[in-house]
Design an enzyme around this catalytic site. Structure first.
Site, PDB file in Angstrom:
ATOM      1  N   CYS A 110      37.917  36.131  73.643  1.00  0.00           N
ATOM      2  CA  CYS A 110      37.265  35.785  74.983  1.00  0.00           C
ATOM      3  C   CYS A 110      38.342  35.947  76.019  1.00  0.00           C
ATOM      4  CB  CYS A 110      36.688  34.632  74.718  1.00  0.00           C
ATOM      5  SG  CYS A 110      35.402  34.486  73.766  1.00  0.00           S
ATOM      6  N   HIS A 257      35.201  32.880  82.299  1.00  0.00           N
ATOM      7  CA  HIS A 257      34.631  33.396  81.121  1.00  0.00           C
ATOM      8  C   HIS A 257      33.183  32.843  80.768  1.00  0.00           C
ATOM      9  CE1 HIS A 257      33.935  34.844  77.178  1.00  0.00           C
ATOM     10  NE2 HIS A 257      34.448  33.545  76.702  1.00  0.00           N
ATOM     11  N   ASN A 287      27.683  35.187  75.492  1.00  0.00           N
ATOM     12  CA  ASN A 287      29.033  35.082  75.441  1.00  0.00           C
ATOM     13  C   ASN A 287      29.380  36.514  75.176  1.00  0.00           C
ATOM     14  OD1 ASN A 287      32.001  35.154  75.062  1.00  0.00           O
ATOM     15  ND2 ASN A 287      31.694  33.131  73.999  1.00  0.00           N
TER      16      ASN A 287
HETATM   17  N1  COA Z   1      19.631  24.460  67.731  1.00  0.00           N
HETATM   18  C1  COA Z   1      19.481  22.946  67.648  1.00  0.00           C
HETATM   19  N2  COA Z   1      20.311  22.132  67.135  1.00  0.00           N
HETATM   20  C2  COA Z   1      21.608  22.475  67.261  1.00  0.00           C
HETATM   21  C3  COA Z   1      21.703  23.902  67.281  1.00  0.00           C
HETATM   22  C4  COA Z   1      20.980  24.818  67.646  1.00  0.00           C
HETATM   23  N3  COA Z   1      21.270  26.011  67.850  1.00  0.00           N
HETATM   24  N4  COA Z   1      23.210  24.109  67.199  1.00  0.00           N
HETATM   25  C5  COA Z   1      23.887  22.699  66.910  1.00  0.00           C
HETATM   26  N5  COA Z   1      22.678  21.778  67.038  1.00  0.00           N
HETATM   27  C6  COA Z   1      22.760  20.431  66.818  1.00  0.00           C
HETATM   28  C7  COA Z   1      23.958  20.010  65.804  1.00  0.00           C
HETATM   29  O1  COA Z   1      23.723  20.146  64.494  1.00  0.00           O
HETATM   30  C8  COA Z   1      23.960  18.667  66.231  1.00  0.00           C
HETATM   31  O2  COA Z   1      23.151  17.662  65.474  1.00  0.00           O
HETATM   32  P1  COA Z   1      23.558  16.066  65.351  1.00  0.00           P
HETATM   33  O3  COA Z   1      23.878  15.852  66.349  1.00  0.00           O
HETATM   34  O4  COA Z   1      22.306  15.817  64.539  1.00  0.00           O
HETATM   35  O5  COA Z   1      25.083  16.751  64.228  1.00  0.00           O
HETATM   36  C9  COA Z   1      23.754  18.630  67.804  1.00  0.00           C
HETATM   37  O6  COA Z   1      22.922  19.833  67.869  1.00  0.00           O
HETATM   38  C10 COA Z   1      24.893  18.614  68.822  1.00  0.00           C
HETATM   39  O7  COA Z   1      25.803  19.598  68.251  1.00  0.00           O
HETATM   40  P2  COA Z   1      26.931  19.873  68.977  1.00  0.00           P
HETATM   41  O8  COA Z   1      28.043  20.875  68.239  1.00  0.00           O
HETATM   42  O9  COA Z   1      27.904  18.685  69.329  1.00  0.00           O
HETATM   43  O10 COA Z   1      26.612  20.507  70.218  1.00  0.00           O
HETATM   44  P3  COA Z   1      27.309  20.776  71.832  1.00  0.00           P
HETATM   45  O11 COA Z   1      26.612  20.170  72.719  1.00  0.00           O
HETATM   46  O12 COA Z   1      29.000  20.920  71.511  1.00  0.00           O
HETATM   47  O13 COA Z   1      26.965  22.522  71.773  1.00  0.00           O
HETATM   48  C11 COA Z   1      28.016  24.345  71.502  1.00  0.00           C
HETATM   49  C12 COA Z   1      27.381  23.278  70.763  1.00  0.00           C
HETATM   50  C13 COA Z   1      28.671  25.257  70.567  1.00  0.00           C
HETATM   51  C14 COA Z   1      27.042  24.985  72.525  1.00  0.00           C
HETATM   52  C15 COA Z   1      29.366  23.784  72.316  1.00  0.00           C
HETATM   53  O14 COA Z   1      30.105  22.860  71.487  1.00  0.00           O
HETATM   54  C16 COA Z   1      30.174  25.155  72.973  1.00  0.00           C
HETATM   55  O15 COA Z   1      29.792  25.731  73.714  1.00  0.00           O
HETATM   56  N6  COA Z   1      31.486  24.917  72.358  1.00  0.00           N
HETATM   57  C17 COA Z   1      32.421  25.797  72.945  1.00  0.00           C
HETATM   58  C18 COA Z   1      32.177  26.979  72.324  1.00  0.00           C
HETATM   59  C19 COA Z   1      33.000  28.189  72.758  1.00  0.00           C
HETATM   60  O16 COA Z   1      33.428  27.939  73.759  1.00  0.00           O
HETATM   61  N7  COA Z   1      33.201  29.318  71.702  1.00  0.00           N
HETATM   62  C20 COA Z   1      34.029  30.304  72.142  1.00  0.00           C
HETATM   63  C21 COA Z   1      35.124  30.249  72.814  1.00  0.00           C
HETATM   64  S1  COA Z   1      35.236  31.399  73.995  1.00  0.00           S
END
Ligand code: COA
Length: 339
Positions: A110, A257, A287
């Site tokens: 990224c 980004h 993304n």
């Molecule tokens: N739909 C519904 N629930 C989902 C889900 C989806 N698509 N994906 C995850 N969940 C659930 C999880 O299982 C978790 O449940 P739990 O609390 O029962 O364990 C809950 O939602 C919260 O998950 P979490 O991973 O903490 O969510 P989050 O708010 O951190 O959002 C991302 C997840 C991936 C969107 C976020 O962490 C993110 O954007 N991270 C950075 C990713 C990134 O930058 N990647 C590339 C680098 S460029």
């Protein structure tokens, strides 16, 4: 001497995948995806379509925007190359009829657009080239497990390209200074475990005997990445502003980004940049890794969000971990809408 932005173009595959389309087979909801990521839809390549095709289309548009039929070098940033070998860039150069110019890929996920911009600017500064076509291109949905709700909603396909030419540091469009960095101790937070030399040497070949099916796809630890993304992009943005002698209040447009709208807004908040200075297009494309920043710039320019003379801060973060930032004043160049 400086590298000056002379053209910009983008390309998106025609296939739109809405959150509801994904949720037909994924345990998720449109509401969860929108509120947790800011994404409403993304694009996906058609069967047989690949990164090279998107790169060539975006490259042709950038050349048109720059009013050029030739450049001295082609660089493609991608983490979803058509094949492990060779690079995509020579084929793109060939497809665009650019002749036997130097052409290579670089892989920085990224942050690929920021790393590639620095590399292309370096070629101009060193005299290797007077003009460079630099493209960020990805068909990364092919690397994502469609059954993984943690990653499948996030990524989209696309390409964005710029033409850089030799110019002077005081011209609009002059890019730099840069801030780039990495932390390989956290490489496993975002990785595709199988397919490379490590898996081949461990399993005795490319067939992957005993390799779990999920290992062929991206594995991502979202929460720690989120924290890293906000901290690294904020620090990198501050460092580059410092180097450029700009105050935060000098920034007209923050083109960060597009990994998650919450990340971009959190970085802006840390920097104390008001919301109306933050460019966003993740709602429509997701993304797109190395294509994210140039697609965002094209979108902002077409919508009148980015105008000649505006002071722009670019910042990105991704796998590696790796990150980077730069600044420029927006040049007066024609930009076509990317549909
Ligand atoms: N739909 C519904 N629930 C989902 C889900 C989806 N698509 N994906 C995850 N969940 C659930 C999880 O299982 C978790 O449940 P739990 O609390 O029962 O364990 C809950 O939602 C919260 O998950 P979490 O991973 O903490 O969510 P989050 O708010 O951190 O959002 C991302 C997840 C991936 C969107 C976020 O962490 C993110 O954007 N991270 C950075 C990713 C990134 O930058 N990647 C590339 C680098 S460029």
């Amino acid at each position: 001497m400086a590298a000056v932005l002379a053209g910009l173009g983008g390309a998106l595959p025609a296939g739109v995948v809405t959150n509801d389309d994904l949720c037909a087979t994924l345990d998720s909801t449109d509401e969860w995806i929108r509120t947790r990521t800011g994404i409403g839809e993304r694009r996906r390549v058609a069967p047989g379509q690949s990164t090279r095709d998107l790169a060539a289309e975006a490259g042709a548009r950038a050349l048109k925007s720059a009013g050029r039929g030739a450049v001295d070098a082609v660089v493609v940033a991608t983490t979803s190359a058509d094949r492990l070998c060779p690079a995509v860039a020579p084929e793109v150069a060939h497809q665009l009829g650019l002749g036997p110019v130097p052409a290579y890929d670089l892989t920085s996920a990224c942050s690929g657009f920021l790393y590639g911009l620095a590399a292309a600017a370096g070629h101009i500064a060193s005299g290797v080239a007077e003009s460079v076509l630099f493209i960020g291109a990805e068909a990364f949905t092919t690397m994502v497990n469609p059954a993984d709700r943690g990653t499948a909603p996030i990524f989209g396909d696309g390409a964005g390209a710029v033409v850089l030419r030799r110019g002077t540091p005081d011209e609009p469009g002059a890019v730099g200074p840069f801030d780039l960095g990495s932390d390989g101790s956290l490489a496993d937070l975002l990785a595709i475990p199988a397919g490379g030399a490590r898996q081949r040497s461990a399993t005795g070949g490319p067939r992957g005997d005993g390799v779990p099916a999920e290992d062929w796809y991206l594995r991502m630890e979202g929460r720690p990445l989120y924290v890293q993304a906000v901290a690294r992009m904020t620090a990198s943005a501050r460092a580059v502003l410092d180097r450029a002698g700009w105050a935060v209040s000098d920034v007209d447009v923050f083109a960060g980004h597009q990994a998650n709208v919450r990340i971009v807004r959190a970085v802006a908040e840390e920097l104390e940049l008001p919301d109306d200075r933050v460019a966003v297009n993740i709602d429509r494309v997701g993304n797109t890794l190395a294509a994210s920043v140039p697609l965002l710039l094209a979108d902002a320019a077409v919508r009148g969000r980015l105008n000649p003379g505006d002071r722009v801060l670019l910042s990105a973060f991704g796998a590696g971990l790796s990150w980077g930032s730069t600044v420029l004043r927006w040049p007066d160049i024609p930009v076509e809408e990317v549909r």
